[in-house]
Design an enzyme around this catalytic site. Structure first.
Site, PDB file in Angstrom:
ATOM      1  CB  SER A  45      84.366  42.503 -67.634  1.00 10.38           C
ATOM      2  OG  SER A  45      84.117  41.359 -68.425  1.00 10.38           O
ATOM      3  CG  HIS A  46      84.350  42.427 -72.249  1.00  8.47           C
ATOM      4  ND1 HIS A  46      84.709  41.715 -71.136  1.00  8.47           N
ATOM      5  CD2 HIS A  46      85.492  42.729 -72.909  1.00  8.47           C
ATOM      6  CE1 HIS A  46      86.026  41.571 -71.123  1.00  8.47           C
ATOM      7  NE2 HIS A  46      86.531  42.173 -72.182  1.00  8.47           N
ATOM      8  NE  ARG A  50      86.301  45.880 -71.468  1.00  8.99           N
ATOM      9  CZ  ARG A  50      87.524  45.563 -71.116  1.00  8.99           C
ATOM     10  NH1 ARG A  50      88.537  46.283 -71.561  1.00  8.99           N
ATOM     11  NH2 ARG A  50      87.777  44.559 -70.322  1.00  8.99           N
ATOM     12  CG  HIS A 118      88.010  40.523 -80.205  1.00 10.63           C
ATOM     13  ND1 HIS A 118      87.427  40.522 -78.959  1.00 10.63           N
ATOM     14  CD2 HIS A 118      87.278  39.683 -80.972  1.00 10.63           C
ATOM     15  CE1 HIS A 118      86.381  39.712 -78.976  1.00 10.63           C
ATOM     16  NE2 HIS A 118      86.268  39.190 -80.184  1.00 10.63           N
ATOM     17  CB  ALA A 121      82.160  39.225 -74.351  1.00 11.96           C
ATOM     18  CG  ASP A 186      85.633  40.680 -64.443  1.00 13.75           C
ATOM     19  OD1 ASP A 186      84.650  41.456 -64.412  1.00 13.75           O
ATOM     20  OD2 ASP A 186      85.589  39.561 -64.995  1.00 13.75           O
ATOM     21  CG  HIS A 228     101.774  23.616 -65.859  1.00 16.12           C
ATOM     22  ND1 HIS A 228     101.454  23.332 -64.548  1.00 16.12           N
ATOM     23  CD2 HIS A 228     101.439  22.513 -66.571  1.00 16.12           C
ATOM     24  CE1 HIS A 228     100.967  22.116 -64.467  1.00 16.12           C
ATOM     25  NE2 HIS A 228     100.941  21.584 -65.676  1.00 16.12           N
ATOM     26  CG  LEU A 302      75.052  23.314 -68.120  1.00 12.72           C
ATOM     27  CD1 LEU A 302      74.192  22.969 -69.332  1.00 12.72           C
ATOM     28  CD2 LEU A 302      76.232  22.359 -68.021  1.00 12.72           C
ATOM     29  N   PRO A 303      77.971  26.755 -68.081  1.00 12.43           N
ATOM     30  CG  PRO A 303      79.823  26.259 -69.420  1.00 12.43           C
ATOM     31  CD  PRO A 303      78.920  25.670 -68.395  1.00 12.43           C
TER      32      PRO A 303
HETATM   33  P1  NDP Z   1      84.333  34.128 -66.233  1.00 11.10           P
HETATM   34  O1  NDP Z   1      85.405  33.495 -65.438  1.00 11.10           O
HETATM   35  O2  NDP Z   1      83.405  35.042 -65.560  1.00 11.10           O
HETATM   36  O3  NDP Z   1      83.460  33.009 -66.945  1.00 11.10           O
HETATM   37  C1  NDP Z   1      84.055  32.114 -67.840  1.00 11.10           C
HETATM   38  C2  NDP Z   1      83.050  31.113 -68.336  1.00 11.10           C
HETATM   39  O4  NDP Z   1      82.704  30.250 -67.260  1.00 11.10           O
HETATM   40  C3  NDP Z   1      81.736  31.735 -68.811  1.00 11.10           C
HETATM   41  O5  NDP Z   1      81.278  31.012 -69.907  1.00 11.10           O
HETATM   42  C4  NDP Z   1      80.826  31.588 -67.588  1.00 11.10           C
HETATM   43  O6  NDP Z   1      79.446  31.530 -67.911  1.00 11.10           O
HETATM   44  C5  NDP Z   1      81.299  30.286 -67.026  1.00 11.10           C
HETATM   45  N1  NDP Z   1      81.105  30.168 -65.592  1.00 11.10           N
HETATM   46  C6  NDP Z   1      81.410  31.090 -64.656  1.00 11.10           C
HETATM   47  N2  NDP Z   1      81.115  30.605 -63.434  1.00 11.10           N
HETATM   48  C7  NDP Z   1      80.622  29.365 -63.618  1.00 11.10           C
HETATM   49  C8  NDP Z   1      80.144  28.355 -62.732  1.00 11.10           C
HETATM   50  N3  NDP Z   1      80.108  28.544 -61.415  1.00 11.10           N
HETATM   51  N4  NDP Z   1      79.716  27.210 -63.264  1.00 11.10           N
HETATM   52  C9  NDP Z   1      79.736  27.002 -64.601  1.00 11.10           C
HETATM   53  N5  NDP Z   1      80.175  27.917 -65.489  1.00 11.10           N
HETATM   54  C10 NDP Z   1      80.614  29.081 -64.995  1.00 11.10           C
HETATM   55  O7  NDP Z   1      84.958  34.869 -67.518  1.00 11.10           O
HETATM   56  P2  NDP Z   1      86.354  35.586 -67.680  1.00 11.10           P
HETATM   57  O8  NDP Z   1      86.494  36.513 -66.549  1.00 11.10           O
HETATM   58  O9  NDP Z   1      87.410  34.602 -67.921  1.00 11.10           O
HETATM   59  O10 NDP Z   1      86.085  36.414 -69.021  1.00 11.10           O
HETATM   60  C11 NDP Z   1      85.082  37.413 -69.023  1.00 11.10           C
HETATM   61  C12 NDP Z   1      84.885  37.955 -70.400  1.00 11.10           C
HETATM   62  O11 NDP Z   1      86.024  38.693 -70.783  1.00 11.10           O
HETATM   63  C13 NDP Z   1      84.682  36.914 -71.500  1.00 11.10           C
HETATM   64  O12 NDP Z   1      83.481  37.216 -72.172  1.00 11.10           O
HETATM   65  C14 NDP Z   1      85.864  37.101 -72.430  1.00 11.10           C
HETATM   66  O13 NDP Z   1      85.593  36.926 -73.802  1.00 11.10           O
HETATM   67  C15 NDP Z   1      86.221  38.537 -72.160  1.00 11.10           C
HETATM   68  N6  NDP Z   1      87.605  38.802 -72.505  1.00 11.10           N
HETATM   69  C16 NDP Z   1      87.866  39.392 -73.696  1.00 11.10           C
HETATM   70  C17 NDP Z   1      89.177  39.619 -74.078  1.00 11.10           C
HETATM   71  C18 NDP Z   1      89.482  40.181 -75.413  1.00 11.10           C
HETATM   72  O14 NDP Z   1      90.646  40.222 -75.791  1.00 11.10           O
HETATM   73  N7  NDP Z   1      88.514  40.624 -76.193  1.00 11.10           N
HETATM   74  C19 NDP Z   1      90.291  39.274 -73.197  1.00 11.10           C
HETATM   75  C20 NDP Z   1      89.888  38.605 -71.987  1.00 11.10           C
HETATM   76  C21 NDP Z   1      88.588  38.396 -71.651  1.00 11.10           C
HETATM   77  P3  NDP Z   1      78.514  32.860 -67.763  1.00 11.10           P
HETATM   78  O15 NDP Z   1      78.917  33.723 -68.919  1.00 11.10           O
HETATM   79  O16 NDP Z   1      77.121  32.388 -67.825  1.00 11.10           O
HETATM   80  O17 NDP Z   1      78.861  33.491 -66.435  1.00 11.10           O
HETATM   81  O1  PYC Z   2      89.109  42.050 -70.042  1.00 13.55           O
HETATM   82  O2  PYC Z   2      91.092  41.196 -70.269  1.00 13.55           O
HETATM   83  C1  PYC Z   2      90.144  41.831 -70.710  1.00 13.55           C
HETATM   84  C2  PYC Z   2      90.197  42.341 -72.104  1.00 13.55           C
HETATM   85  C3  PYC Z   2      91.282  42.523 -72.865  1.00 13.55           C
HETATM   86  C4  PYC Z   2      90.842  43.009 -74.096  1.00 13.55           C
HETATM   87  C5  PYC Z   2      89.498  43.104 -74.029  1.00 13.55           C
HETATM   88  N1  PYC Z   2      89.128  42.676 -72.806  1.00 13.55           N
END
Ligand code: NDP
Ligand code: PYC
Length: 335
Positions: A45-46, A50, A118, A121, A186, A228, A302-303
Site C-alpha cells: 500500500s506504500h 504511491r 507524509h 509507511a 489498501d 470508540h 509478531l508484527p
Molecule cells: P496492517 O493492518 O496491515 O498491519 C498493522 C501492523 O500489524 C503491522 O505492523 C503488521 O506487521 C502487523 N500485523 C498484521 N497482521 C498481523 C498478525 N496476524 N499478527 C501480528 N501482527 C500482524 O497495517 P495498516 O493497514 O493499518 O497500515 C498499513 C500501512 O499504511 C502502514 O505502514 C502505515 O504506516 C501506512 N499508513 C500511512 C499513513 C500516512 O499518513 N502516511 C496513513 C495510514 C496508513 P507486518 O508489517 O509484518 O505485516
Molecule cells: O494509506 O491511508 C493511507 C495513507 C494516507 C496517507 C498515506 N497513506
C-alpha cells in the site's frame, strides 16, 4: 506475469522518476529508498503504488520536491522542524542524528514536524532508530477519510501509529498501523483488484455500512478500528500531529486547487527513549521474556515478521513486480 528485479535497480528507476518530476537529488534519493524499501518488504500500500499520488502532488505544485527543511533546537529534549511544504523524509534525515544525541543525553527526545507531506509507511521512519538502540514512537496525521466513532462525516485521517523496539542481536520489534479499520491505500488496491472490503471497514455517502471500496472512496468514509477506542487513537494522532507540531488537522487539508494532489501535509511527532536509562532490569532481556511469553501463549507471528521475511526473500531473489507495473515504471523513468 511477474518479474523479479534487484532492489538497486528499482531504487534507481524510482530515483529517475522523481528527478524528472522536480525533486532535488537528495529528495529523489530518499523517496526512492523509501518506496523501493516498502516494495521489498511487501508493504504494497506504500510501495510503487504511491508513485502516481506523489507525482500528482509534485506536478500540481501542491508539494515542493526541492524543499529544504528547517530544524530548530527548542528545548533540551525537543526539536521542532518545518518541512517547508516538502516531503517528511528529508526532515527526518536532517533531524535523526540530533534527535538521537538528545535522547542519549536526556534519556528522551521529541521531534515535532509541521508542513511536511507524509505519504509513506511509518516503519521506515522508526526501524532505524530501534537499530540504534532506541525505543521509537511515531504519530502522523493525514487527510480526512475517517468518521469519528458514531459520526457521519469524515474528519480524521487514517493516522498511523508506529512503535519500534530494539532487540539484542535480532531485527527490531515494530508495529505500524493505521487508526482506521483499513489503510486508504489498501482500499484503493481492493478497488483496483475488484475485491470487496471486510464488514466494518467503511460507510457510503449516506452513512450506511458498505463493503464496496468505490462507495467508501467516492463520498463515503472509513471507520476507525475498534470502534470508540480506535477513534480516540485517531484523535490523539491529530493532536500529536497537527496541534502539537503546528500543522493542519486532517480535515483542514484542502488540495482542491491542485488536481492530482494526493499527499497530506499534516504533522508528525517522533519520540525516542533510551531504554537503558528507563529500565532497572536489562531492557533487552525483559523484551525477550515478553516475546517468549507471547509465543508460548499461542501468537506465532509478531508484527514486522512478515515484512522481514519478504525483505530476506526480495534481497535474495529480487523484488516481484507485475510486468505491466514494471513497464510503467520504466516508461516514467524514461528508460
Ligand atoms: P496492517 O493492518 O496491515 O498491519 C498493522 C501492523 O500489524 C503491522 O505492523 C503488521 O506487521 C502487523 N500485523 C498484521 N497482521 C498481523 C498478525 N496476524 N499478527 C501480528 N501482527 C500482524 O497495517 P495498516 O493497514 O493499518 O497500515 C498499513 C500501512 O499504511 C502502514 O505502514 C502505515 O504506516 C501506512 N499508513 C500511512 C499513513 C500516512 O499518513 N502516511 C496513513 C495510514 C496508513 P507486518 O508489517 O509484518 O505485516
Ligand atoms: O494509506 O491511508 C493511507 C495513507 C494516507 C496517507 C498515506 N497513506
Amino acid at each position: 506475469m511477474t518479474t523479479r528485479i534487484p532492489y538497486a535497480e528499482l531504487e534507481a528507476l524510482l530515483r529517475a522518476i522523481f528527478l524528472r518530476h522536480g525533486c532535488s537529488e537528495p529528495v529523489a534519493d530518499l523517496l526512492a529508498q523509501n518506496m523501493a524499501g516498502a516494495e521489498r518488504d511487501g508493504a504494497h500500500s506504500h510501495g510503487v503504488f504511491r508513485i502516481k499520488g506523489n507525482l500528482g502532488s509534485l506536478d500540481s505544485g501542491w508539494l515542493d520536491g526541492k524543499a529544504v527543511p528547517v530544524l530548530e533546537d527548542v528545548a533540551p529534549g525537543m526539536l521542532r522542524a518545518d518541512g517547508k511544504n516538502g516531503f517528511s523524509l528529508p526532515v527526518l534525515a536532517m533531524a535523526a542524528e540530533p534527535l538521537m544525541d538528545k535522547a542519549r543525553t536526556n534519556g528522551i527526545a521529541v521531534l515535532s514536524v509541521r508542513k511536511a507531506h507524509h505519504f509513506s509507511a511509518v516503519w521506515p521512519d522508526i526501524e532505524p532508530f530501534a537499530r540504534q538502540g532506541f525505543l521509537a514512537l511515531a504519530t502522523v496525521n493525514s487527510m480526512a477519510s475517517v468518521v469519528p466513532h458514531g459520526g457521519h462525516r469524515k474528519l480524521y485521517g487514517t493516522n498511523p501509529l508506529g512503535f519500534a523496539v530494539p532487540r539484542a542481536g535480532r531485527d527490531p520489534l515494530v508495529f505500524d498501523q493505521a487508526s482506521s479499520a483499513m489503510a486508504n491505500g489498501d482500499v484503493q488496491i481492493a478497488r483496483r483488484e475488484g475485491r470487496q472490503l471486510p464488514e466494518g471497514t467503511g460507510i457510503d455517502r449516506d452513512g450506511n455500512p458498505t463493503t464496496d471500496p468505490n462507495a467508501v472512496l467516492e463520498g463515503g468514509a472509513l471507520l476507525p478500528f475498534g470502534g470508540h477506542k480506535g477513534s480516540s487513537i485517531a484523535m490523539m494522532m491529530e493532536i500529536m500531529g497537527a496541534a502539537l507540531a503546528g500543522s493542519d488537522y486532517s480535515f483542514e487539508i484542502d488540495w482542491s486547487n491542485h488536481p492530482g494532489a494526493a499527499t497530506p501535509h499534516g504533522g508528525q511527532t517522533y519520540i525516542l527513549i533510551d531504554p537503558n536509562r528507563g529500565a532497572v532490569n536489562s531492557f533487552a532481556d525483559r523484551i525477550e521474556v515478553l516475546i517468549d511469553a507471547i509465543h508460548a501463549a499461542g501468537q506465532a507471528r509478531l508484527p514486522a515478521d512478515r515484512r522481514y521475511a519478504n525483505r530476506r526473500d526480495s534481497l535474495a531473489n529480487g523484488i516481484p513486480l507485475a510486468d505491466d507495473v514494471l513497464a510503467e515504471i520504466r516508461r516514467l523513468a524514461g528508460s
